[in-house]
Write a protein that holds these residues in place. Sequence first.
Motif, mmCIF file in Angstrom:
data_model
loop_
_atom_site.group_PDB
_atom_site.id
_atom_site.type_symbol
_atom_site.label_atom_id
_atom_site.label_comp_id
_atom_site.label_asym_id
_atom_site.label_seq_id
_atom_site.Cartn_x
_atom_site.Cartn_y
_atom_site.Cartn_z
ATOM 1 N N VAL A 97 3.838 -2.569 0.342
ATOM 2 C CA VAL A 97 4.767 -3.150 -0.513
ATOM 3 C C VAL A 97 5.850 -3.620 0.208
ATOM 4 O O VAL A 97 6.168 -3.530 1.375
ATOM 5 N N ASN A 98 6.457 -4.548 -0.678
ATOM 6 C CA ASN A 98 7.939 -5.306 -0.231
ATOM 7 C C ASN A 98 8.907 -4.252 -0.132
ATOM 8 O O ASN A 98 9.221 -3.478 -0.831
ATOM 9 N N LEU A 99 9.483 -4.141 1.092
ATOM 10 C CA LEU A 99 10.538 -3.266 1.467
ATOM 11 C C LEU A 99 11.564 -3.357 0.358
ATOM 12 O O LEU A 99 12.135 -2.222 -0.037
ATOM 13 N N THR A 100 11.968 -4.558 -0.087
ATOM 14 C CA THR A 100 13.308 -4.511 -0.939
ATOM 15 C C THR A 100 12.932 -3.926 -2.526
ATOM 16 O O THR A 100 13.672 -3.191 -3.079
ATOM 17 N N GLU A 101 11.656 -4.378 -2.687
ATOM 18 C CA GLU A 101 11.181 -4.148 -4.053
ATOM 19 C C GLU A 101 10.744 -2.659 -4.339
ATOM 20 O O GLU A 101 11.005 -2.075 -5.265
ATOM 21 N N ALA A 102 10.418 -2.038 -3.382
ATOM 22 C CA ALA A 102 9.745 -0.773 -3.554
ATOM 23 C C ALA A 102 10.676 0.397 -2.586
ATOM 24 O O ALA A 102 10.320 1.276 -2.516
ATOM 25 N N ARG A 103 11.889 -0.192 -2.519
ATOM 26 C CA ARG A 103 12.848 0.855 -1.857
ATOM 27 C C ARG A 103 12.959 2.011 -2.375
ATOM 28 O O ARG A 103 12.728 3.153 -1.658
ATOM 29 N N ALA A 104 13.195 2.262 -3.603
ATOM 30 C CA ALA A 104 13.304 3.581 -4.304
ATOM 31 C C ALA A 104 11.887 4.494 -4.153
ATOM 32 O O ALA A 104 12.227 5.773 -3.726
ATOM 33 N N SER A 105 10.928 3.828 -4.550
ATOM 34 C CA SER A 105 9.453 4.729 -4.409
ATOM 35 C C SER A 105 9.666 5.310 -2.669
ATOM 36 O O SER A 105 8.906 6.222 -2.663
ATOM 37 N N LEU A 106 9.529 4.269 -1.892
ATOM 38 C CA LEU A 106 9.489 4.493 -0.424
ATOM 39 C C LEU A 106 10.726 5.545 0.053
ATOM 40 O O LEU A 106 10.181 6.582 0.813
ATOM 41 N N GLU A 107 11.798 5.684 -0.432
ATOM 42 C CA GLU A 107 12.754 6.578 0.188
ATOM 43 C C GLU A 107 12.433 7.983 -0.418
ATOM 44 O O GLU A 107 12.532 8.932 0.143
ATOM 45 N N ALA A 108 12.084 8.026 -1.808
ATOM 46 C CA ALA A 108 11.403 9.424 -2.373
ATOM 47 C C ALA A 108 10.136 9.863 -1.520
ATOM 48 O O ALA A 108 10.189 10.818 -1.373
ATOM 49 N N TYR B 51 -4.608 9.589 4.419
ATOM 50 C CA TYR B 51 -3.826 9.843 3.153
ATOM 51 C C TYR B 51 -3.050 8.623 3.045
ATOM 52 O O TYR B 51 -2.165 7.981 3.752
ATOM 53 N N PHE B 52 -3.324 7.561 1.823
ATOM 54 C CA PHE B 52 -2.541 6.321 1.651
ATOM 55 C C PHE B 52 -1.622 6.710 0.470
ATOM 56 O O PHE B 52 -1.722 7.780 -0.356
ATOM 57 N N PHE B 53 -0.492 6.010 0.412
ATOM 58 C CA PHE B 53 0.554 6.120 -0.636
ATOM 59 C C PHE B 53 0.848 4.802 -1.507
ATOM 60 O O PHE B 53 0.981 3.811 -0.911
ATOM 61 N N SER B 54 0.435 4.880 -2.710
ATOM 62 C CA SER B 54 0.726 3.686 -3.710
ATOM 63 C C SER B 54 2.023 3.901 -3.997
ATOM 64 O O SER B 54 2.255 4.999 -4.669
ATOM 65 N N MET B 55 2.819 2.924 -4.049
ATOM 66 C CA MET B 55 4.296 2.698 -4.149
ATOM 67 C C MET B 55 4.457 1.582 -5.243
ATOM 68 O O MET B 55 4.812 0.416 -4.730
ATOM 69 N N PRO B 56 4.552 1.657 -6.505
ATOM 70 C CA PRO B 56 4.791 0.835 -7.413
ATOM 71 C C PRO B 56 6.073 0.467 -7.541
ATOM 72 O O PRO B 56 7.042 1.085 -7.477
ATOM 73 N N PRO B 57 6.512 -0.921 -7.333
ATOM 74 C CA PRO B 57 7.779 -1.478 -7.295
ATOM 75 C C PRO B 57 8.314 -1.048 -8.691
ATOM 76 O O PRO B 57 7.954 -0.883 -9.585
ATOM 77 N N THR C 118 9.888 1.856 -9.379
ATOM 78 C CA THR C 118 9.942 3.308 -9.701
ATOM 79 C C THR C 118 10.007 4.106 -8.684
ATOM 80 O O THR C 118 10.054 3.499 -7.214
ATOM 81 N N THR C 119 10.443 5.338 -8.845
ATOM 82 C CA THR C 119 10.649 6.391 -7.691
ATOM 83 C C THR C 119 9.385 7.152 -7.404
ATOM 84 O O THR C 119 9.487 8.022 -6.474
ATOM 85 N N GLU C 120 8.267 6.746 -8.413
ATOM 86 C CA GLU C 120 7.116 7.457 -8.010
ATOM 87 C C GLU C 120 6.190 6.870 -6.899
ATOM 88 O O GLU C 120 6.315 5.713 -6.990
ATOM 89 N N SER C 121 5.310 7.820 -6.331
ATOM 90 C CA SER C 121 4.402 7.399 -5.453
ATOM 91 C C SER C 121 2.903 8.322 -5.605
ATOM 92 O O SER C 121 3.269 9.438 -6.007
ATOM 93 N N THR C 122 1.862 7.578 -5.413
ATOM 94 C CA THR C 122 0.576 8.446 -5.646
ATOM 95 C C THR C 122 -0.075 8.479 -4.337
ATOM 96 O O THR C 122 -0.213 7.501 -3.506
ATOM 97 N N MET C 123 -0.526 9.526 -3.866
ATOM 98 C CA MET C 123 -1.240 9.750 -2.555
ATOM 99 C C MET C 123 -3.027 9.610 -3.020
ATOM 100 O O MET C 123 -3.209 10.220 -3.965
#
Length: 950
Positions: A433-444, A401-407, A409-414
């Motif tokens: 993803v870059n930890l700083t840029e995708a922080r919101a989607s990673l947290e979600a 199961y991979f997760f796409s986390m566009p910077p 946004t808080t959305e992610s796609t499995m």
Amino acid sequence: MASPSQQLPPGWQAEWDAGNQRYLFIETATGRTQWEPPVQGPTAPIDSVAPSVSPPPAHSTSKRRQYAAGQTQAYYGAADGIAAGFEAGYGGAAPQQQAQPQGQLFTPGLAGEQLFAGQQQQQPAYYGPEADYGGGPGYVQQQQGPIYGQQLQGPPGQAPQIGALADQFGQMGMGMGGQKPLQLQTINLLTSPPDPRELSRPPPEIRLPPNACLSPNPAANADPSYLRCTLNAIPTTSNLLNKSKIPLGLVITPYRSLNEGESAVPLVTDTIIARCRRCRTYINPFVQFIDGGNRWRCCMCNMSNEVPQLFDWDQVRNQPGDRWARDELNHSTVEFVAPTEYMVRAPQPAVYVILIDVSHTAIQSGMVATATRTILENLDRIPNEDNRTKIAIICFDISLYFFSMPPGTTESTMLVVSDTDDVFLPKPTDLLVNLTEARASLEALLGRINDMFVENITVGSAMGPALQAGFKLMAPIGGQIMVLSTILPTVGAGALKNREDAKILGTSKESNLLQAASPFYKTFAIECSRAQVSVDMFLFSSAYQDVASLAYLPHYTSGQTYFYPAFNAARSEDAIKFAHEFGEVLAMPIMLEAVQRVRASKGLRMASFHGNFFVRSTDLLAMPAVPQDQSYAIEIQIEDTITAPFVMFQVAVLHTTCYGERRIRVINLALPTTSNLSELYASADQVAIATLLANKAVERCITHSLENSREAVFAKLVEIFSAFKAGMTAAGAGASAQLSISENLKMLPVLILGLLKNVGIRQSAQIPPDLRAYAQALLTSLPSQLLMPYINACFYSLHNMAPEAGTVGENGVIMPVPLPLSSERLERHGLYLIEDGQTMFLWVGRDAVPQLVMDVFNLASYEALRGGKTTLPVLDNPFSQRVNAVIQKSREMRRGVYYPQLYVVKEDGEMALRLWALSFLIQDRADVMPSYQQFVNQLKDKVNGASNGY
């Protein structure tokens, strides 16, 4: 024309020093130097020393560096120049009463009185910043003595006679250079029981010859917490080493953590890196400056090298600098910022790919919820100062199961990949993803993963394909893969079968269970090493998980294995332990894309290597990541007779920091040489010996058998004691009623007994293979400070500890005095703490008074107490606070990420728990293993038997 070499003893050469207009005589084997006699009068010809020899042509000095005012005379050695040097800060006012003899080598950094008077003086001993368990403070004693290079004796105008040269050279510090050798103190082990406090003392003193070191800085020689040797005086011949039977080796912890108050490793930022052009040794406090300071002589191979042009230039202030203040000439451990020629590509960012098992077992155990919460809570602690850190999350059961986390946004796609036979990445971007840029989607995402799979009923694990996917994702960059798994891999590459068989436990076939069941893990590990990818394993199974096979990945990629058997997050103790250790690993600053090489003086060779790495060539260790507090052991062979008065070991680790800077960490250790057997024994470091033998024992378990490993360890101990008896006692080859050894080795038998009783190699048919394999992983990776208590636990009496124990003193919480590891010390009314850095036991005697139980556990009586894993309450009474302080200090006092769990053990409680706790009391008899007294008697009998045929 005649050459000075025609008038020198064999093995000496002459080098012209243009600054002093003199020849410098050099012994090629050792690098010792001697100036020619002074010129007699201002017009005396050069050939008054070496007839018909002309000085080098004038153009040979055309490239001489121009030093700042006041430095030139100091380097050239004129008396007034030295005075100017001391005025400029070389160590005090220059003495006026006595001038330095002409033609004498200038040795900087000494007190002026010592420099001129030539008296041997002794600096006070220095104790390092903290007392590490199993080594204590770095104990380095610098002694300054007569300056090498006094005038040669002989009639004016004549060449020095060979006899006069020999006499002069004999006074120049051969062997121990006039130093007082270490005194051998012999004890009888039969009448001297082991004292646990012995292990907290520093190793034997390192006594270097006078003027071996350029710097009086006590930090100029390696602290044992970074680098220690089994012998602090190196034998000059392999015959002498063989006669002692002591193994020669190094124990290296190149990237140890720093305790509060400790100084960071000095950083040289000007990218001026001086290295020997022959052996590539980095300049260090033990080199020698010649040719008026323009050249330096390598302490490894004696090659003469030019000093870099900007070595004496302060680039920060843009003005001439003080050479003797440079960190690499004053500190044993130093880091250089590497210039571009040390890079094959731009420094990589820190990259983390976290593989999370989401099978039914993982969800039910609470591992997934605990792991995702821990990652979420530690996002700010992950090294990311340069905002380049990248991260990816991949979940797996029998699918990926991979997760796409566009910077932004808080959305992610499995994205689900169910084809585990041919692993591919379902999307080229937004997975890593870059930890700083995708922080919101990673947290979600981290907040939702457990809910996504909470009803997952899939039982199975495609760990191998998940590893392949993670590798594909990060191979172009490199980084760390962290695998969190609760069951045996069953699908795709690396699938394993349950091979646990109780019938073969305790037999010669048991060692098969300690080897990898599938070649996938070693071949994949080597692929990872080549791509600068390191793997850490976090294993949680309550059933067989084949830790032995899975541990191959960390072993060859310089990662680490963490094991949580029967993990259940519903028990807060389990959740806290895992969350603490996983969080510390995430926050740990690590060295990336590292290679390590150890160099040694002529005549010494690195023979075999032990630890978590891959040997890329004969002596180059490939380490995709170097975690803090991981240790390595290297065995050394003496190939040729050593003629130098001291030898050097230099560890160099070329790496990228997790903040994106290429650096070289260099650790230097200088040790004197000796041809004296008694001094050899007096210099032996029992902690380093035990660490090396632990590594060798584990390797032998896998290549031979557990029984063979135990026999080899005991045989080595017998050899050491037999050799000591034959060479150092009056009994010689005859039988003796004593068991003699040097005092600095008195704890070696109890350490070896602890090793033989350790879960990793202990004789038993009851130890599960996973527990044994994990113990072996610890034995080969723990630094000495953690390894010593792991094989020789700490044992404290709490009910009658001293009033100050458990209170805060000048150096933090004061610990009780440790007791010998014997159940004879257990009193029925007592409260005891037993801990080995991995597990803690609070032993409660059956006759413990109700007030003690109330003060510590807040229970009315002993009968109300329950044994097992516990969290001790902090109550409002002094005794509770002191006991909690001791337990907390035990958890914090050592390096590493480990968080030992606490078990309460009742004297008449659960049998299995009692036996587990009592197994730490290694001086008692247990199963087929002897007590300490039986062990030393058995050792004495073997030594007497061996001596008869020695």
